[in-house]
Design a protein around this motif. Sequence first.
Motif, PDB file in Angstrom:
ATOM      1  N   MET A 129       0.834  -1.205   0.000  1.00 55.22           N
ATOM      2  CA  MET A 129       0.000   0.000   0.000  1.00 55.22           C
ATOM      3  C   MET A 129       0.872   1.259   0.000  1.00 55.22           C
ATOM      4  O   MET A 129       0.576   2.236  -0.691  1.00 55.22           O
ATOM      5  CB  MET A 129      -0.944   0.014   1.201  1.00 55.22           C
ATOM      6  CG  MET A 129      -1.984  -1.091   1.198  1.00 55.22           C
ATOM      7  SD  MET A 129      -3.044  -1.111  -0.248  1.00 55.22           S
ATOM      8  CE  MET A 129      -3.972   0.378   0.000  1.00 55.22           C
ATOM      9  N   ALA A 130       1.952   1.234   0.761  1.00 57.59           N
ATOM     10  CA  ALA A 130       2.853   2.391   0.797  1.00 57.59           C
ATOM     11  C   ALA A 130       3.554   2.588  -0.545  1.00 57.59           C
ATOM     12  O   ALA A 130       3.887   3.717  -0.915  1.00 57.59           O
ATOM     13  CB  ALA A 130       3.889   2.210   1.907  1.00 57.59           C
ATOM     14  N   ASP A 131       3.761   1.485  -1.269  1.00 56.33           N
ATOM     15  CA  ASP A 131       4.461   1.558  -2.557  1.00 56.33           C
ATOM     16  C   ASP A 131       3.513   1.552  -3.758  1.00 56.33           C
ATOM     17  O   ASP A 131       3.952   1.318  -4.896  1.00 56.33           O
ATOM     18  CB  ASP A 131       5.438   0.374  -2.680  1.00 56.33           C
ATOM     19  CG  ASP A 131       6.667   0.551  -1.812  1.00 56.33           C
ATOM     20  OD1 ASP A 131       6.920   1.677  -1.336  1.00 56.33           O
ATOM     21  OD2 ASP A 131       7.396  -0.450  -1.611  1.00 56.33           O
ATOM     22  N   LEU A 132       2.226   1.802  -3.554  1.00 58.23           N
ATOM     23  CA  LEU A 132       1.258   1.776  -4.663  1.00 58.23           C
ATOM     24  C   LEU A 132       1.682   2.606  -5.876  1.00 58.23           C
ATOM     25  O   LEU A 132       1.508   2.166  -7.008  1.00 58.23           O
ATOM     26  CB  LEU A 132      -0.131   2.228  -4.185  1.00 58.23           C
ATOM     27  CG  LEU A 132      -0.963   1.183  -3.463  1.00 58.23           C
ATOM     28  CD1 LEU A 132      -2.304   1.780  -3.051  1.00 58.23           C
ATOM     29  CD2 LEU A 132      -1.167  -0.063  -4.290  1.00 58.23           C
ATOM     30  N   PRO A 133       2.255   3.803  -5.672  1.00 57.27           N
ATOM     31  CA  PRO A 133       2.653   4.574  -6.858  1.00 57.27           C
ATOM     32  C   PRO A 133       3.692   3.864  -7.738  1.00 57.27           C
ATOM     33  O   PRO A 133       3.825   4.191  -8.915  1.00 57.27           O
ATOM     34  CB  PRO A 133       3.236   5.867  -6.273  1.00 57.27           C
ATOM     35  CG  PRO A 133       2.632   5.974  -4.911  1.00 57.27           C
ATOM     36  CD  PRO A 133       2.446   4.559  -4.443  1.00 57.27           C
ATOM     37  N   ASP A 134       4.393   2.895  -7.181  1.00 63.70           N
ATOM     38  CA  ASP A 134       5.428   2.186  -7.935  1.00 63.70           C
ATOM     39  C   ASP A 134       4.886   1.025  -8.759  1.00 63.70           C
ATOM     40  O   ASP A 134       5.621   0.434  -9.552  1.00 63.70           O
ATOM     41  CB  ASP A 134       6.497   1.633  -6.982  1.00 63.70           C
ATOM     42  CG  ASP A 134       7.245   2.733  -6.256  1.00 63.70           C
ATOM     43  OD1 ASP A 134       7.278   3.874  -6.763  1.00 63.70           O
ATOM     44  OD2 ASP A 134       7.792   2.452  -5.170  1.00 63.70           O
ATOM     45  N   LEU A 135       3.622   0.672  -8.571  1.00 67.25           N
ATOM     46  CA  LEU A 135       3.077  -0.496  -9.244  1.00 67.25           C
ATOM     47  C   LEU A 135       2.615  -0.174 -10.664  1.00 67.25           C
ATOM     48  O   LEU A 135       2.127   0.920 -10.949  1.00 67.25           O
ATOM     49  CB  LEU A 135       1.909  -1.075  -8.449  1.00 67.25           C
ATOM     50  CG  LEU A 135       2.320  -1.805  -7.174  1.00 67.25           C
ATOM     51  CD1 LEU A 135       1.105  -2.123  -6.327  1.00 67.25           C
ATOM     52  CD2 LEU A 135       3.082  -3.081  -7.511  1.00 67.25           C
ATOM     53  N   HIS A 136       2.734  -1.167 -11.520  1.00 69.72           N
ATOM     54  CA  HIS A 136       2.277  -1.060 -12.909  1.00 69.72           C
ATOM     55  C   HIS A 136       0.759  -0.851 -12.911  1.00 69.72           C
ATOM     56  O   HIS A 136       0.044  -1.451 -12.090  1.00 69.72           O
ATOM     57  CB  HIS A 136       2.634  -2.353 -13.653  1.00 69.72           C
ATOM     58  CG  HIS A 136       2.451  -2.262 -15.121  1.00 69.72           C
ATOM     59  ND1 HIS A 136       1.229  -2.435 -15.713  1.00 69.72           N
ATOM     60  CD2 HIS A 136       3.325  -1.994 -16.108  1.00 69.72           C
ATOM     61  CE1 HIS A 136       1.354  -2.287 -17.019  1.00 69.72           C
ATOM     62  NE2 HIS A 136       2.625  -2.020 -17.283  1.00 69.72           N
ATOM     63  N   PRO A 137       0.233  -0.030 -13.813  1.00 67.26           N
ATOM     64  CA  PRO A 137      -1.226   0.228 -13.837  1.00 67.26           C
ATOM     65  C   PRO A 137      -2.082  -1.034 -13.940  1.00 67.26           C
ATOM     66  O   PRO A 137      -3.213  -1.059 -13.467  1.00 67.26           O
ATOM     67  CB  PRO A 137      -1.404   1.120 -15.072  1.00 67.26           C
ATOM     68  CG  PRO A 137      -0.077   1.777 -15.265  1.00 67.26           C
ATOM     69  CD  PRO A 137       0.948   0.784 -14.787  1.00 67.26           C
ATOM     70  N   GLU A 138      -1.564  -2.106 -14.529  1.00 67.41           N
ATOM     71  CA  GLU A 138      -2.303  -3.362 -14.654  1.00 67.41           C
ATOM     72  C   GLU A 138      -2.741  -3.894 -13.290  1.00 67.41           C
ATOM     73  O   GLU A 138      -3.789  -4.515 -13.168  1.00 67.41           O
ATOM     74  CB  GLU A 138      -1.427  -4.386 -15.382  1.00 67.41           C
ATOM     75  CG  GLU A 138      -2.057  -5.750 -15.554  1.00 67.41           C
ATOM     76  CD  GLU A 138      -1.651  -6.754 -14.480  1.00 67.41           C
ATOM     77  OE1 GLU A 138      -0.676  -6.545 -13.726  1.00 67.41           O
ATOM     78  OE2 GLU A 138      -2.346  -7.766 -14.375  1.00 67.41           O
TER      79      GLU A 138
END
Length: 194
Positions: A114-123
């Motif tokens: 959750m803290a790293d959500l901005p780092d995840l691929h949009p998929e």
Amino acid sequence: MEARAAAGDRGTRRRGPALEATILDAVWAELSEVGYARLTMEGVAARARTGKQVLYRRWANRAELVVAAMRHRGGSIADEIPDTGELRGDVLAVLRQTVHRHRDTGQDVIRGIMADLPDLHPEFFTVMSDVMTTILERAAARGEIPSARLPVRVVTLPTDLLRHELLLSRRPVTDETLTGIVDDVFLPVVRAPR
């Protein structure tokens, strides 16, 4: 003997699925030993006996690597979308699978992702919407609901409400909670005439 086995591992070049499985298994071993906050690409690479550049060729960052490890360990809900023969049963099955995966994964990992959500691929953000769309399309084809063409907020309503319960309520999510989400909120909305 261990030194010989390690030397043998280095002498055998792993590729493709075998290498990926080794890496993803190493992620879980690292997570259980150091936790999400202290998990590093370097630590995973060392445990998997490979270079960190091998990891970066496949996953852009730690969050994507951990999500891949989660899917490797437990599959993806999108791989086996429930088909119980009725909308209610399908949605409850998805919610139960989600609760089970959440418990299996653990709060430390979930909070880290959750803290790293901005780092995840949009998929990553479309999986549950796609699963729910498939379930609604099947229900419409069976005549259970007037149409599967619903606003995205309606499509993701049960999983959004469950996410709220899992992350913010601080109470165990019971089957009663899940049936309440489905029976009291979701089904009345999707069955309403448009």
